[in-house]
Enzyme design. Structure first.
Site, PDB file in Angstrom:
ATOM      1  N   GLY A 131      -0.662 -11.509   4.157  1.00  0.00           N
ATOM      2  CA  GLY A 131       0.485 -10.560   3.511  1.00  0.00           C
ATOM      3  C   GLY A 131       0.850  -9.516   4.556  1.00  0.00           C
ATOM      4  O   GLY A 131       0.028  -9.122   5.206  1.00  0.00           O
ATOM      5  N   ARG A 176       2.954  -4.756  25.011  1.00  0.00           N
ATOM      6  CA  ARG A 176       2.929  -3.868  26.092  1.00  0.00           C
ATOM      7  C   ARG A 176       1.730  -3.547  26.770  1.00  0.00           C
ATOM      8  O   ARG A 176       1.829  -3.640  28.194  1.00  0.00           O
ATOM      9  CB  ARG A 176       3.514  -2.415  25.682  1.00  0.00           C
ATOM     10  CG  ARG A 176       5.041  -2.700  24.984  1.00  0.00           C
ATOM     11  CD  ARG A 176       5.961  -1.640  25.390  1.00  0.00           C
ATOM     12  NE  ARG A 176       7.469  -2.167  24.958  1.00  0.00           N
ATOM     13  CZ  ARG A 176       8.183  -1.329  24.636  1.00  0.00           C
ATOM     14  NH1 ARG A 176       8.009   0.100  24.462  1.00  0.00           N
ATOM     15  NH2 ARG A 176       9.457  -1.609  24.325  1.00  0.00           N
ATOM     16  N   GLY A 179      -5.606 -10.090   7.462  1.00  0.00           N
ATOM     17  CA  GLY A 179      -6.657  -9.775   6.449  1.00  0.00           C
ATOM     18  C   GLY A 179      -7.960 -10.622   6.852  1.00  0.00           C
ATOM     19  O   GLY A 179      -8.004 -11.395   7.712  1.00  0.00           O
ATOM     20  N   ASP A 219      -4.172  -3.520   1.612  1.00  0.00           N
ATOM     21  CA  ASP A 219      -4.945  -3.396   0.534  1.00  0.00           C
ATOM     22  C   ASP A 219      -6.585  -2.769   1.069  1.00  0.00           C
ATOM     23  O   ASP A 219      -7.312  -2.321   0.143  1.00  0.00           O
ATOM     24  CB  ASP A 219      -5.640  -4.832  -0.015  1.00  0.00           C
ATOM     25  CG  ASP A 219      -4.695  -5.517  -0.707  1.00  0.00           C
ATOM     26  OD1 ASP A 219      -3.905  -4.823  -1.237  1.00  0.00           O
ATOM     27  OD2 ASP A 219      -4.390  -6.769  -0.623  1.00  0.00           O
ATOM     28  N   GLU A 257      -5.563  10.886 -14.389  1.00  0.00           N
ATOM     29  CA  GLU A 257      -6.439  11.123 -15.459  1.00  0.00           C
ATOM     30  C   GLU A 257      -7.609   9.954 -15.475  1.00  0.00           C
ATOM     31  O   GLU A 257      -8.714  10.447 -15.752  1.00  0.00           O
ATOM     32  CB  GLU A 257      -5.981  11.301 -16.939  1.00  0.00           C
ATOM     33  CG  GLU A 257      -5.191  12.778 -17.014  1.00  0.00           C
ATOM     34  CD  GLU A 257      -4.202  13.138 -16.199  1.00  0.00           C
ATOM     35  OE1 GLU A 257      -3.283  12.369 -15.920  1.00  0.00           O
ATOM     36  OE2 GLU A 257      -3.808  14.140 -16.091  1.00  0.00           O
ATOM     37  N   LYS A 314       3.838   4.326 -21.782  1.00  0.00           N
ATOM     38  CA  LYS A 314       4.794   3.345 -20.815  1.00  0.00           C
ATOM     39  C   LYS A 314       4.081   2.848 -19.671  1.00  0.00           C
ATOM     40  O   LYS A 314       3.006   3.377 -19.165  1.00  0.00           O
ATOM     41  CB  LYS A 314       5.863   4.347 -20.447  1.00  0.00           C
ATOM     42  CG  LYS A 314       6.455   5.100 -21.412  1.00  0.00           C
ATOM     43  CD  LYS A 314       7.774   4.073 -22.014  1.00  0.00           C
ATOM     44  CE  LYS A 314       8.484   4.890 -23.044  1.00  0.00           C
ATOM     45  NZ  LYS A 314       9.258   3.780 -23.850  1.00  0.00           N
TER      46      LYS A 314
HETATM   47  P1  ADP Z   1      -5.397 -12.441   4.419  1.00  0.00           P
HETATM   48  O1  ADP Z   1      -5.388 -12.635   5.844  1.00  0.00           O
HETATM   49  O2  ADP Z   1      -4.363 -11.118   4.322  1.00  0.00           O
HETATM   50  O3  ADP Z   1      -6.526 -12.210   3.786  1.00  0.00           O
HETATM   51  P2  ADP Z   1      -5.147 -14.938   3.114  1.00  0.00           P
HETATM   52  O4  ADP Z   1      -6.652 -14.900   2.559  1.00  0.00           O
HETATM   53  O5  ADP Z   1      -4.037 -15.618   2.383  1.00  0.00           O
HETATM   54  O6  ADP Z   1      -4.634 -13.487   3.622  1.00  0.00           O
HETATM   55  O7  ADP Z   1      -5.137 -15.893   4.512  1.00  0.00           O
HETATM   56  C1  ADP Z   1      -4.163 -15.963   5.466  1.00  0.00           C
HETATM   57  C2  ADP Z   1      -4.081 -17.209   6.010  1.00  0.00           C
HETATM   58  O8  ADP Z   1      -5.401 -17.463   6.791  1.00  0.00           O
HETATM   59  C3  ADP Z   1      -4.185 -18.443   5.165  1.00  0.00           C
HETATM   60  O9  ADP Z   1      -3.110 -18.889   4.629  1.00  0.00           O
HETATM   61  C4  ADP Z   1      -5.019 -19.684   6.079  1.00  0.00           C
HETATM   62  O10 ADP Z   1      -4.114 -20.109   6.849  1.00  0.00           O
HETATM   63  C5  ADP Z   1      -5.846 -18.737   6.812  1.00  0.00           C
HETATM   64  N1  ADP Z   1      -7.069 -19.078   6.252  1.00  0.00           N
HETATM   65  C6  ADP Z   1      -7.723 -18.213   4.997  1.00  0.00           C
HETATM   66  N2  ADP Z   1      -9.098 -18.612   4.704  1.00  0.00           N
HETATM   67  C7  ADP Z   1      -9.403 -19.197   5.911  1.00  0.00           C
HETATM   68  C8  ADP Z   1     -10.375 -20.168   6.159  1.00  0.00           C
HETATM   69  N3  ADP Z   1     -11.592 -20.086   5.260  1.00  0.00           N
HETATM   70  N4  ADP Z   1     -10.534 -21.074   6.921  1.00  0.00           N
HETATM   71  C9  ADP Z   1      -9.601 -21.128   7.882  1.00  0.00           C
HETATM   72  N5  ADP Z   1      -8.445 -20.533   7.802  1.00  0.00           N
HETATM   73  C10 ADP Z   1      -8.087 -19.608   6.567  1.00  0.00           C
END
Ligand code: ADP
Length: 327
Positions: free
Chosen positions: A16, A30, A107, A133, A193, A251
């Site tokens: 993301g 850089r 991530g 996140d 709250e 809401k």
């Molecule tokens: P984030 O990096 O934000 O946690 P994702 O979990 O969607 O997002 O992982 C991003 C990308 O990293 C995935 O689309 C895939 O290409 C790669 N990836 C995720 N998990 C694995 C894994 N267990 N082994 C290899 N590549 C992975």
């Protein structure tokens, strides 16, 4: 063991997108140029790597991006990267391009891909935590979290104006599929709250008694922050149950992707800038499979293994603050 000479590196954003990723890219590019390294940008994360979407970057490639959200390198998810044969292709492309090391801004999922590239094919990798996140083990902070919290908090402040003017309870849903960091920080910063965590069964009795207690002491409105969890939009169901079973009318406002965009805050720009430079420094010191993290407000380089779990450890301890203050 002979030390590997790093002459060229590549940088990508993966998973993301988050505000501040551009600051990190700028810093990596850089800092690398300052060390006389060749530096390449890989577009669209691992998908772009296997599609050979790689171009050489220079100091101007990252001019005027520090204040923009999103990522100039684009990002994507690439499920095939979980398969070894796809990673083999990626490793071959890096070798053919004479790229000695890879900087992955993303991530914990993206870090797993980087770790596999290192373990299977000996590619030097370094991770920079980038996700709104703040859900990665081993670091107190991820790039984009601060901006996302700022955006959500401003939205909650605006909703509180209308909630107070018309005696209403609002459920405001914030992002966080598998952790509740945004909900926790936004909840505390906006004086909510209640905060409903992503992985907890909703305690309707507690919400109901908290709302009624507020009314007894003269409050005419309530804000409940909901972590979206695995099913975004769950606030609508919660509102239905509150209405039907507890006679609390509310809401719903689902903030959604607005939280991913916008100009990064000073903290996001600052840490992204420091982390990018540190990442290049770590590669030049021959650290082969590491991550740059923030612990106790300081930047450190640690083994990548420490950063591969989902975790809201940095925020979860503060739930009690909200509970104490929202009486
Ligand atoms: P984030 O990096 O934000 O946690 P994702 O979990 O969607 O997002 O992982 C991003 C990308 O990293 C995935 O689309 C895939 O290409 C790669 N990836 C995720 N998990 C694995 C894994 N267990 N082994 C290899 N590549 C992975």
């Amino acid at each position: 063991m002979s030390e590997k000479l790093i002459r060229s590196i590549a940088v990508m954003t993966s998973g993301g997108d988050s505000p501040g990723m551009n600051c990190a890219i700028r810093s990596v590019v850089r800092a690398a140029i300052g060390e006389r390294l060749k530096v390449y940008g890989i577009k669209r994360g691992y998908q772009g790597l296997i599609n050979n979407e790689i171009y050489e970057m220079n100091a101007s490639s990252v001019g005027s991006i520090i204040h923009h959200g999103g990522t100039v390198l684009y990002t994507s998810r690439c499920p095939e990267f979980k398969e070894k044969q796809t990673r083999e292709k990626a490793a071959q492309i890096l070798e053919d391009r004479d790229i000695d090391a890879l900087v992955v801004i993303g991530g914990d999922g993206s870090f797993k891909g980087a770790k596999a590239l290192h373990d299977e094919f000996g590619i030097s990798v370094i991770g920079i935590p980038g996700t709104i996140d703040n859900d990665i083990s081993g670091t107190d902070y991820t790039i984009g979290f601060d901006t996302a919290v700022q955006t959500a908090m401003e939205a909650v402040d605006k909703i509180r104006d209308t909630a107070q003017s018309s005696d209403r309870t609002f459920l405001i849903e914030v992002m966080g599929a598998r952790t509740s960091s945004i909900a926790l920080k936004v909840g505390i910063c906006s004086g909510a709250e209640n905060i409903l965590l992503n992985n907890e069964k909703v305690n309707y009795e507690k919400i109901s008694s908290d709302v009624r207690r507020g009314i007894r002491r003269g409050k005419n409105s309530s804000i409940i922050i909901v972590a979206e969890g695995e099913s975004p939009g769950r606030s609508y169901q919660i509102a239905k149950v509150l209405e039907e079973k507890h006679e609390i009318s509310s809401k719903v406002c689902v903030l959604g992707h607005i939280q991913r965009g916008g100009s990064p805050t000073p903290d996001d720009r600052f840490f992204a800038s420091v982390m990018g430079k540190e990442a290049v420094g770590a590669l030049l010191q021959n650290l082969e499979c590491h991550a740059v993290v923030v612990r106790d407000a300081k930047v450190h380089v640690v083994p990548l293994d420490e950063c591969m779990q989902k975790s809201d450890h940095a925020m979860i301890n503060y739930l009690g603050v909200s509970e104490t203050l929202s009486i």
